[in-house]
Enzyme design. Structure first.
Site, PDB file in Angstrom:
ATOM      1  N   HIS B  78       9.393  11.365  10.439  1.00  0.00           N
ATOM      2  CA  HIS B  78       8.407  10.286  10.356  1.00  0.00           C
ATOM      3  C   HIS B  78       8.014  10.052   8.904  1.00  0.00           C
ATOM      4  CE1 HIS B  78       4.656   8.057  10.741  1.00  0.00           C
ATOM      5  NE2 HIS B  78       3.995   9.059  10.183  1.00  0.00           N
ATOM      6  N   ASP B 107      16.478 -14.805 -12.361  1.00  0.00           N
ATOM      7  CA  ASP B 107      16.901 -13.771 -11.412  1.00  0.00           C
ATOM      8  C   ASP B 107      16.526 -12.419 -12.019  1.00  0.00           C
ATOM      9  OD1 ASP B 107      18.329 -12.110  -9.513  1.00  0.00           O
ATOM     10  OD2 ASP B 107      19.538 -13.863  -9.036  1.00  0.00           O
ATOM     11  N   TRP B 143       8.340  17.005   5.233  1.00  0.00           N
ATOM     12  CA  TRP B 143       9.049  16.156   4.261  1.00  0.00           C
ATOM     13  C   TRP B 143       9.076  16.806   2.888  1.00  0.00           C
ATOM     14  CZ3 TRP B 143       7.512  12.980  -0.059  1.00  0.00           C
ATOM     15  CH2 TRP B 143       6.170  13.131  -0.431  1.00  0.00           C
ATOM     16  N   SER B 170      19.298   5.069  -5.675  1.00  0.00           N
ATOM     17  CA  SER B 170      18.924   3.696  -5.346  1.00  0.00           C
ATOM     18  C   SER B 170      17.588   3.321  -5.990  1.00  0.00           C
ATOM     19  CB  SER B 170      18.850   3.558  -3.827  1.00  0.00           C
ATOM     20  OG  SER B 170      18.160   2.396  -3.466  1.00  0.00           O
ATOM     21  N   SER B 171      16.607   4.240  -5.888  1.00  0.00           N
ATOM     22  CA  SER B 171      15.289   3.961  -6.479  1.00  0.00           C
ATOM     23  C   SER B 171      15.370   3.845  -7.990  1.00  0.00           C
ATOM     24  CB  SER B 171      14.310   5.088  -6.156  1.00  0.00           C
ATOM     25  OG  SER B 171      13.956   5.043  -4.820  1.00  0.00           O
ATOM     26  N   HIS B 254       3.473  14.133  -6.530  1.00  0.00           N
ATOM     27  CA  HIS B 254       2.225  13.428  -6.767  1.00  0.00           C
ATOM     28  C   HIS B 254       2.427  12.037  -7.356  1.00  0.00           C
ATOM     29  CE1 HIS B 254      -1.939  13.014  -6.266  1.00  0.00           C
ATOM     30  NE2 HIS B 254      -1.948  12.382  -7.417  1.00  0.00           N
ATOM     31  N   GLU B 256       4.955  10.347  -6.905  1.00  0.00           N
ATOM     32  CA  GLU B 256       5.596   9.618  -5.808  1.00  0.00           C
ATOM     33  C   GLU B 256       4.566   8.924  -4.905  1.00  0.00           C
ATOM     34  OE1 GLU B 256       8.505   8.728  -4.744  1.00  0.00           O
ATOM     35  OE2 GLU B 256       7.978   8.194  -2.681  1.00  0.00           O
ATOM     36  N   TYR B 258       1.803   7.862  -5.834  1.00  0.00           N
ATOM     37  CA  TYR B 258       1.261   6.729  -6.593  1.00  0.00           C
ATOM     38  C   TYR B 258       2.258   5.591  -6.680  1.00  0.00           C
ATOM     39  CZ  TYR B 258      -2.820   9.462  -7.809  1.00  0.00           C
ATOM     40  OH  TYR B 258      -3.975  10.187  -7.738  1.00  0.00           O
ATOM     41  N   SER B 269      -4.948  -7.297  -6.481  1.00  0.00           N
ATOM     42  CA  SER B 269      -5.498  -8.025  -7.623  1.00  0.00           C
ATOM     43  C   SER B 269      -4.964  -9.449  -7.688  1.00  0.00           C
ATOM     44  CB  SER B 269      -5.144  -7.298  -8.933  1.00  0.00           C
ATOM     45  OG  SER B 269      -5.574  -5.963  -8.871  1.00  0.00           O
ATOM     46  N   HIS B 303      -2.809  20.391  -7.435  1.00  0.00           N
ATOM     47  CA  HIS B 303      -3.902  20.288  -6.459  1.00  0.00           C
ATOM     48  C   HIS B 303      -3.356  20.245  -5.030  1.00  0.00           C
ATOM     49  CE1 HIS B 303      -3.811  15.653  -7.027  1.00  0.00           C
ATOM     50  NE2 HIS B 303      -3.135  15.958  -5.958  1.00  0.00           N
ATOM     51  N   HIS B 304      -2.034  20.122  -4.892  1.00  0.00           N
ATOM     52  CA  HIS B 304      -1.434  20.255  -3.565  1.00  0.00           C
ATOM     53  C   HIS B 304      -1.226  21.726  -3.214  1.00  0.00           C
ATOM     54  CE1 HIS B 304      -0.385  15.927  -3.216  1.00  0.00           C
ATOM     55  NE2 HIS B 304      -0.334  16.003  -4.533  1.00  0.00           N
ATOM     56  N   THR B 329      -9.821   4.968 -10.830  1.00  0.00           N
ATOM     57  CA  THR B 329      -9.741   4.397  -9.488  1.00  0.00           C
ATOM     58  C   THR B 329     -11.049   3.686  -9.155  1.00  0.00           C
ATOM     59  OG1 THR B 329      -8.390   6.313  -8.948  1.00  0.00           O
ATOM     60  CG2 THR B 329      -9.035   4.904  -7.129  1.00  0.00           C
ATOM     61  N   LYS B 332     -11.214   0.306 -10.705  1.00  0.00           N
ATOM     62  CA  LYS B 332     -10.464  -0.709  -9.963  1.00  0.00           C
ATOM     63  C   LYS B 332     -11.288  -1.249  -8.794  1.00  0.00           C
ATOM     64  CE  LYS B 332      -5.745  -0.127 -10.959  1.00  0.00           C
ATOM     65  NZ  LYS B 332      -5.517  -1.538 -11.079  1.00  0.00           N
ATOM     66  N   ARG B 451      -2.688  21.120  10.406  1.00  0.00           N
ATOM     67  CA  ARG B 451      -1.740  20.024  10.589  1.00  0.00           C
ATOM     68  C   ARG B 451      -0.407  20.583  11.071  1.00  0.00           C
ATOM     69  NH1 ARG B 451       0.102  18.576   4.394  1.00  0.00           N
ATOM     70  NH2 ARG B 451       1.289  16.949   5.442  1.00  0.00           N
TER      71      ARG B 451
END
Lengths: 387, 538
Positions: B78, B107, B143, B170-171, B254, B256, B258, B269, B303-304, B329, B332, B451
């Site tokens: 998932h 283009d 994941w 690809s990315s 991390h 990622e 973002y 915006s 922090h993870h 943040t 924003k 979890r």
């Protein structure tokens, strides 16, 4: 269905502002039973309220604007689009608030980290999927896994309603017992993969990492039973390796220590006598259910591709020594059960696999034969089905 | 779809290829954008179906539908499908459609590579999906692929690793293309500090991608060699360290997350000023806040991992650094609020989704701040509290903004108006159900539910049931979205949309100066006049 009804009844009560359901429907972090867990709770509430306050302020402004500054009310759009002064203000204010949070957080963090001057040490090892406890000062050592009632009920399509099982999934066969009013240092490691030892009432969790030792400590004031679970995904039975900590007054704790030592004596003398085949099979069935069934399945059919079947397995119906070696030392994902089982349990489960699960080899392994092979294994293993 | 457009735009007579070949060999940024968006939508439903398997199993205590191992596979797949198959490709699709148009370019800078990166994405997604049918099942270690557990994966491990490599390449190619386009293809009048924020946020995101994807590829390659070539990067018995993997993973992981939120900021915006009929508040500070968040994302990864047993100095540093993220943040969120303040707001579907984004993303931000506090994270970590947190930042934030963007630009892309009534129905169904789905998970986590468990103690039963009910309402509501999109493509309400679509949109971006639907080729000559409403009209 009944639960759904209860649920809506409860929700409507809460909507009426009665809040009576608090106990059964926990909404918030628990305070726990140690000073540190209380500090963490206070910190949690402080930050929660700051967030709620900021949320009300920001969303309040936003919703005021959404209500009053809409085109349908004929509001004309202003054209301002920047203000350095405002930007500086709303950078500085959050900074100050953050510093205000960081100070108490740092204090609690330092407190959590201080494992020095402990009264006793307990080594905790995570296994797939059980916990091993070793009292380093008292020579007590045992494994703790999910209790049998929960284990039966949690099988897919068991037909047993979990609500009828006391402490479903939060109960073990042999709980960890600790004295109150003692600073206890825990040493954490793991035998196979990562696990995480978490009892919310103590206020923290700590990862157990194979090959490394982590430390944490606790000091419990009040006697009681505190329950927790593994918190780091550790494979298929991650959800089924609970933790139960029983804190006892010093005198009761001392009594428990004596009982453990007596039980260990009894166990080792039991290993000396001759056991009948039926006795071993009966005992082996329980040992199998607690240690083997989670992978090789209750009927021995295994899980194709991951866990081999035992019924008709060439190892199980083949040479006895071969099977003993494999179970003793493990292989791949199979743990080394020589480190986990007592001589009686070991002999019983081997005899059971060879004469149960659809196999019929006919031979018997005596505990006295296994005893010398388990030279490095703990001698104070208690019987699994107790407790 | 007609390529015959009257008006000022120049034509060289190059329409799309006929038939299926158009989609396979296309180098047109709009076609590739469509391919990305369609793929993302398909994967959104695949990943969503997996989520519903999870929520169905968690509806009641006890195991009713799936074995724990398969449950873990669902949890893992998932996440992989949603992150790499739905959210990231959807934003690349938006970038393909909008960036050239927004900066006045004909283009993307590297059109053939653009085609290749899309088809590599498809290959990667097929490969990762194929693991579901392999012996030993799909990856089931989460994941994050933490060793040693992930090394217990059956035959799927090398395929999953290779799929990550493909998705990563690809990315990276997509990111290189976006950066090359932004730096080289802007209309001369489009200076950097005049660019729309969507372009800015995507440019910063692209730099993040180039920096992190190779790190992830390296980490999973080390897993591969640990499993098959007897290395022991992550095995203490050979001098390695399982925690090393976590450091490498989260150095990728991390930034990622973002990657999935920064373009979201750009879209919000873009949309909010149009419907507030006011210039964006604090354009410059928005650009700098985005860059600051991107920079901070590289220095907060542990922090993870507050509970892995870091030294106290490490715990404190990562706590302080993480708390800092709240500042840009916050800026924003304040800026979006100030943009709405004293506007003349209307609430079409894109605006509704954008406002819900600001509110619900902020909620995710609050729980993020709570978890930044290391000692409290000792309780929150690996519980449903974090599940609630990151789903708030991904579903009612990233996904909602993708919905908003679709409603906002679909009329521009197709020339047809969507059904506003159905759009609003879709919004309210989604906004209410997403909160029924995720809000109770805060309570579950605080009450002590870990979890990634397929079954739970009975005191967690009620909130799980509510959460599952929310999940099913939310999931099935998205079929309405599919219906609306298809209906719009096939003619919508029948109302012909103007080039502006939204009132005075022309002032807000170059895309609204072009006809609707957008011609197959646009800006063959660069525009000379740049809309500057976001700069206050000067």
């Amino acid at each position: 269905m009944k639960r759904t009804t209860q649920l809506f009844a409860c929700l409507s009560l809460m909507a009426a502002g009665l809040g009576t359901a608090q106990a059964e429907y926990a909404l918030n972090l628990m305070k726990g039973v140690t000073r540190v867990s209380n500090d963490i709770y206070d910190l949690h509430m402080l930050i929660l309220w700051i967030c709620v306050f900021i949320g009300i302020a920001v969303f309040g402004v936003m919703f005021y604007s959404i209500y009053f500054h809409r085109k349908s009310r004929g509001h004309k759009a202003a054209q301002f689009h920047e203000s350095t002064k405002v930007e500086i203000i709303w950078t500085i204010i959050p900074t100050v608030i953050l510093i205000g949070m960081a100070i108490p957080a740092t204090k609690t963090m330092l407190e959590l980290d201080d494992t020095a001057e402990a009264d006793m040490s307990i080594k905790v090892t995570g296994w797939q999927w059980k916990w091993e406890y070793e009292y380093l000062d008292d020579d007590i050592h045992f494994f703790s896994s999910l209790d049998e009632a929960s284990n039966k009920a949690r099988q897919l399509g068991s037909g047993i309603d979990p609500a009828t099982v006391p402490h479903y999934l939060l109960n073990v066969d042999k709980p960890l017992v600790i004295p109150t009013k003692k600073k206890i240092r825990f040493l954490f490691t793991a035998a196979d993969v990562l696990h995480s030892w978490w009892v919310p009432d103590l206020g923290w969790k700590k990862d157990t990492i194979p090959g490394f030792i982590n430390e944490a400590w606790t000091y419990v004031e009040k006697p009681g039973t505190y329950r927790g679970q593994c918190a780091e995904l550790c494979g298929k039975d991650h959800g089924f390796m609970p933790i139960v900590v029983i804190a006892k007054e010093q005198a009761d704790y001392d009594k428990w220590v004596q009982e453990q030592k007596a039980a260990a004596e009894a166990e080792s003398s039991a290993a000396g006598r001759e056991w009948s085949k039926d006795e071993l099979i009966a005992k082996g069935q329980t040992v199998y259910a607690n240690n083997c069934a989670s992978c090789h399945m209750a009927n021995g059919e295994g899980m194709p591709g991951t866990f081999p079947a035992l019924t008709g397995s060439s190892v199980v119906i083949g040479d006895l020594d071969n099977e003993v070696q494999l179970v003793m030392n493990g292989k791949g994902m199979m743990p080394a059960f020589g480190q986990m089982l007592s001589a009686v349990d070991f002999a019983a489960v081997i005899t059971f696999t060879r004469n149960g699960l659809g196999n019929n080899v006919g031979d018997v392994l005596q505990p006295s034969t296994v005893q010398p092979l388990l030279a490095n294994s703990p001698e104070d293993e208690d019987e699994d089905d107790e407790g | 779809m007609s390529a015959v457009i009257a008006g000022h735009d120049e034509h060289h007579g190059h329409g799309p290829e006929k038939g299926i070949l158009r989609w396979i060999v296309t180098t047109n940024h709009k076609d590739i954008g469509t391919l990305y968006l369609v793929t993302a939508l398909a994967m959104f439903f695949v990943g969503g179906a997996m989520a519903l398997v999870i929520r169905a199993e968690l509806f009641e205590p006890g195991l009713q539908f799936v074995e724990p191992q398969f449950f873990n596979s669902m949890v893992t797949m998932h996440a992989l499908v949603m992150v790499f198959g739905a959210v990231m490709p959807a934003f690349v699709g938006l970038a393909n459609w909008m960036i050239p148009v927004m900066i006045g370019a004909p283009d993307m800078a590297l059109p053939r590579m653009n085609n290749m990166s899309f088809w590599m994405l498809v290959a990667g997604l097929l490969l990762i999906s194929s693991t579901l049918f392999m012996e030993g099942g799909a990856p089931a270690a989460g994941w994050t692929f933490y060793p040693p557990l992930v090394l217990q994966t059956g035959n799927a491990l090398p395929f999953a690793v290779f799929a990550v490599h493909l998705l990563g390449i690809s990315s990276i190619m997509g990111a290189i293309n976006i950066i090359a386009t932004i730096f080289n293809m802007r209309a001369p009048a489009m200076t950097l500090m005049k660019m729309p924020l969507f372009v800015w946020t995507w440019m910063i995101t692209a730099f993040l991608l180039i920096a992190i994807m190779p790190v992830f590829a390296g980490a999973v390659t080390m897993l591969l060699t640990d499993r098959f070539f007897d290395t022991s990067f992550f095995d203490a018995a050979g001098g390695g360290d399982p925690v090393l993997y976590q450091h490498i993973f989260w150095f990728f992981g991390h930034p990622e997350v973002y990657v999935m939120i920064l373009p979201t900021f750009g879209v919000a915006s873009t949309i909010i000023p149009v419907f507030a009929r006011k210039p964006l508040f604090g354009y410059t500070s928005m650009v700098f806040a985005t860059a600051t968040i991107a920079f901070l994302s590289f220095i907060v990864w542990s922090h993870h991992m507050f509970t892995v047993g870091m030294p106290i100095s490490g715990e404190l540093y990562f706590m302080y650094a993480t708390m800092l993220i709240a500042i840009p943040t916050g800026v924003k969120v304040f800026n979006w609020t100030a943009t709405m303040w004293k506007g003349a707001m209307t609430f079409e579907t894109p605006m509704l989704f954008a406002i819900a984004f600001v509110v619900l993303f902020t909620m995710g931000g609050f729980t993020g701040l709570m978890m930044a506090i290391a000692p409290t994270d000792f309780q929150y970590h690996d519980t449903y509290f974090i599940v609630a947190h990151f789903h708030y930042t991904l579903v009612p934030a990233s996904i909602f903004i993708l919905m908003a963007a679709t409603y906002f630009w679909l009329p521009k892309w197709t020339g047809h108006m969507y059904d506003e009534k159905l759009g609003k129905l879709h919004f309210w169904l989604s906004a209410v159900s997403v909160n029924i789905l995720f809000f109770p998970q805060h309570f579950l986590g605080l009450a002590g539910m870990p979890r990634r468990i397929p079954d739970y103690a009975v005191q967690f039963a009620d909130w799980n049931m509510i959460s599952s009910i929310g999940a099913f309402i939310f999931g099935f509501s998205q079929l309405l979205f599919l219906y609306i999109v298809i209906k719009t493509i096939r003619g919508g309400t029948g109302e012909r949309v103007t080039s502006e679509v939204w009132e005075d949109a022309r002032k807000h971006g170059l895309e609204w100066t072009l006809p609707s639907p957008l011609p197959y080729h646009t800006f063959s000559t660069p525009p000379t006049k740049i809309p500057t409403e976001h700069l206050g009209g000067h």
